[in-house]
Design an enzyme around this catalytic site. Structure first.
Site, mmCIF file in Angstrom:
data_model
loop_
_atom_site.group_PDB
_atom_site.id
_atom_site.type_symbol
_atom_site.label_atom_id
_atom_site.label_comp_id
_atom_site.label_asym_id
_atom_site.label_seq_id
_atom_site.Cartn_x
_atom_site.Cartn_y
_atom_site.Cartn_z
ATOM 1 N N GLN A 33 7.691 -4.628 17.354
ATOM 2 C CA GLN A 33 7.749 -5.319 16.073
ATOM 3 C C GLN A 33 9.204 -5.620 15.719
ATOM 4 O OE1 GLN A 33 7.075 -3.566 11.913
ATOM 5 N NE2 GLN A 33 5.092 -4.526 12.354
ATOM 6 N N CYS A 63 7.443 -6.338 5.378
ATOM 7 C CA CYS A 63 8.290 -5.221 4.961
ATOM 8 C C CYS A 63 8.915 -5.507 3.595
ATOM 9 C CB CYS A 63 9.384 -4.974 5.990
ATOM 10 S SG CYS A 63 10.451 -3.578 5.570
ATOM 11 N N LYS A 102 2.682 -9.794 10.855
ATOM 12 C CA LYS A 102 2.205 -8.909 9.789
ATOM 13 C C LYS A 102 2.707 -9.440 8.452
ATOM 14 C CE LYS A 102 1.829 -4.250 8.005
ATOM 15 N NZ LYS A 102 2.298 -2.845 8.014
ATOM 16 N N HIS A 132 -1.579 -6.666 5.110
ATOM 17 C CA HIS A 132 -1.477 -5.473 4.263
ATOM 18 C C HIS A 132 -1.887 -5.891 2.848
ATOM 19 C CE1 HIS A 132 0.285 -1.569 2.940
ATOM 20 N NE2 HIS A 132 0.387 -2.236 1.805
ATOM 21 N N ASN A 163 -5.168 -3.790 6.760
ATOM 22 C CA ASN A 163 -4.251 -2.659 6.641
ATOM 23 C C ASN A 163 -4.138 -2.232 5.185
ATOM 24 O OD1 ASN A 163 -0.713 -2.344 6.531
ATOM 25 N ND2 ASN A 163 -2.071 -0.776 7.311
ATOM 26 N N GLY A 164 -4.206 -0.918 4.961
ATOM 27 C CA GLY A 164 -3.971 -0.395 3.622
ATOM 28 C C GLY A 164 -4.935 0.699 3.212
ATOM 29 N N ASP A 165 -4.417 1.909 2.912
ATOM 30 C CA ASP A 165 -5.179 2.990 2.269
ATOM 31 C C ASP A 165 -6.278 3.588 3.139
ATOM 32 O OD1 ASP A 165 -3.621 2.546 0.014
ATOM 33 O OD2 ASP A 165 -5.104 1.290 -0.968
ATOM 34 N N ARG A 188 0.322 5.041 6.821
ATOM 35 C CA ARG A 188 0.625 6.346 6.218
ATOM 36 C C ARG A 188 -0.442 7.391 6.519
ATOM 37 N NH1 ARG A 188 0.543 5.096 0.338
ATOM 38 N NH2 ARG A 188 -0.936 3.524 1.093
#
Length: 354
Positions: A33, A63, A102, A132, A163-165, A188
């Site tokens: 990336q 980002c 992304k 995201h 993507n996310g959570d 995460r």
């Protein structure tokens, strides 16, 4: 996927950026990336990635950190979708590797433009897009917008990666089934639970004990020894990272589906502040073993000494024994400091950059 590398510094030979291209011998599928806002630099970075053994190159346009956005990279590129698409088209046309991108949902809640961005990226020749489900301004402060991710996945012929959570296997299954995404990306959640991928693959919660998690965390330390070197200089370099990981490891709680599935559908578990003991599964703070409490301690002052023990121990059993002794000597003081500090909920803002 590698850690994000800045293309300009990478092609100039910066040692830190070049290190992000390292591919482990057991990685059959590996992507690099990069952050860039320039076609020529992106093409050269892709060549470096290919030489390092990458199977594809991913352009990070999601980002939100200032270090990227102040240079017009990362999520700042979402401000000018046409320019972003032109850059991706130029890179995709000039490199042999597939080019993925992304993104986030937009710059802000008032400037959500991910559907348009994805449509432009499809025309530009992107091989896939990861979405995201937050804006650049939201960073990690609100729940990911999976309804929008699903809308994008349904409308696009590109493979869309949501993507996310995602912290549990059942949240992953819910997102997969409801979103029409081709794949999911975990961030995460895997920092909190490195075994999360196994849980998703097997469709079950693993619930490792404190002693078993010591073994997992010590394995992380052993990988760092292999990468940085098992000497004083190697430890110095590794300790920019190993104690940092405990800002996530300490957030582990048992989350079996029978206790948390319905709650996860109301609000993401990763965004739900957890008490020291998980009362929903019968835990009681007063009855938690010292080793368990130490591994859950959110006081940053504890993370360095814990990392020291993991680095220096010759076995998992030795590490567990020394961590038990550390807890007996210092845990109460660390816990009292934490209670007195009125610590907020900004752990992700402090610890994750990107």
């Amino acid at each position: 996927m590698s850690e994000m590398a800045f293309a300009r510094q990478l092609i100039k030979g910066d040692r830190v950026e070049k290190a992000r291209l390292y591919k482990a011998s057991n990685e059959a599928c590996f992507g690099v990336q990069v952050a860039t806002n320039n076609i020529a630099e992106g093409v050269k970075a892709a060549a470096a990635a290919q030489a390092a053994g990458a199977s594809w190159i991913d352009i990070n346009c999601g980002c939100p950190i200032y270090e990227a956005t102040r240079r017009g990279m990362g999520a700042a590129l979402l401000r000018k979708p046409t320019k972003l698409a032109k850059m991706v088209a130029g890179i995709a046309a000039a490199v042999e590797l597939p080019v993925t991108v992304k993104i986030r949902t937009g710059e802000s809640e008032r400037k959500v433009n991910a559907p348009r961005v994805v449509a432009l990226l499809e025309q530009a020749g992107a091989a896939a897009v990861t979405v995201h489900g937050r804006t650049m301004e939201q960073r990690y402060k609100k729940a990911a917008d999976w309804a929008l991710i699903s809308e994008i996945a349904t409308a696009s012929s590109l493979p869309i990666i949501g993507n996310g959570d995602i912290l549990t296997h059942y949240e992953a299954a819910d997102r997969w089934q409801a979103s029409s995404c081709t794949a999911l990306m975990v961030g995460r959640g895997a920092l909190i639970k490195p075994w999360l991928f196994q849980e998703i693959r097997e469709g079950r919660e693993l619930l490792p004990t404190a002693a078993e998690r010591v073994g997992i965390y010590r394995q992380v330390a052993s990988y760092m020894k292999l990468h940085f070197g098992d000497d004083a200089w190697g430890k110095r370099k590794a300790f920019y990272f190993l104690p940092w990981h405990f800002a996530f490891f300490c957030r582990y709680r048992p989350l079996p589906a029978e206790a948390y599935l319905e709650q996860s559908r109301q609000h993401p578990l990763i965004a739900t502040r957890a008490d020291l003991a998980a009362e929903q599964v019968g835990e009681n703070e007063a009855d938690l073993p010292l080793l368990e409490r130490l591994l859950r301690c959110e006081n940053d002052a504890a993370h360095g000494p814990v990392a020291d023990i993991l680095w220096d121990s010759a076995s998992d059993a030795e590490a567990a024994q020394q961590l038990q002794q550390l807890a007996e000597q210092q845990l109460e003081g660390w816990e009292q400091q934490l209670k007195a500090s009125s610590r907020g909920d900004g752990a992700d803002e402090r610890a994750v950059e990107g």
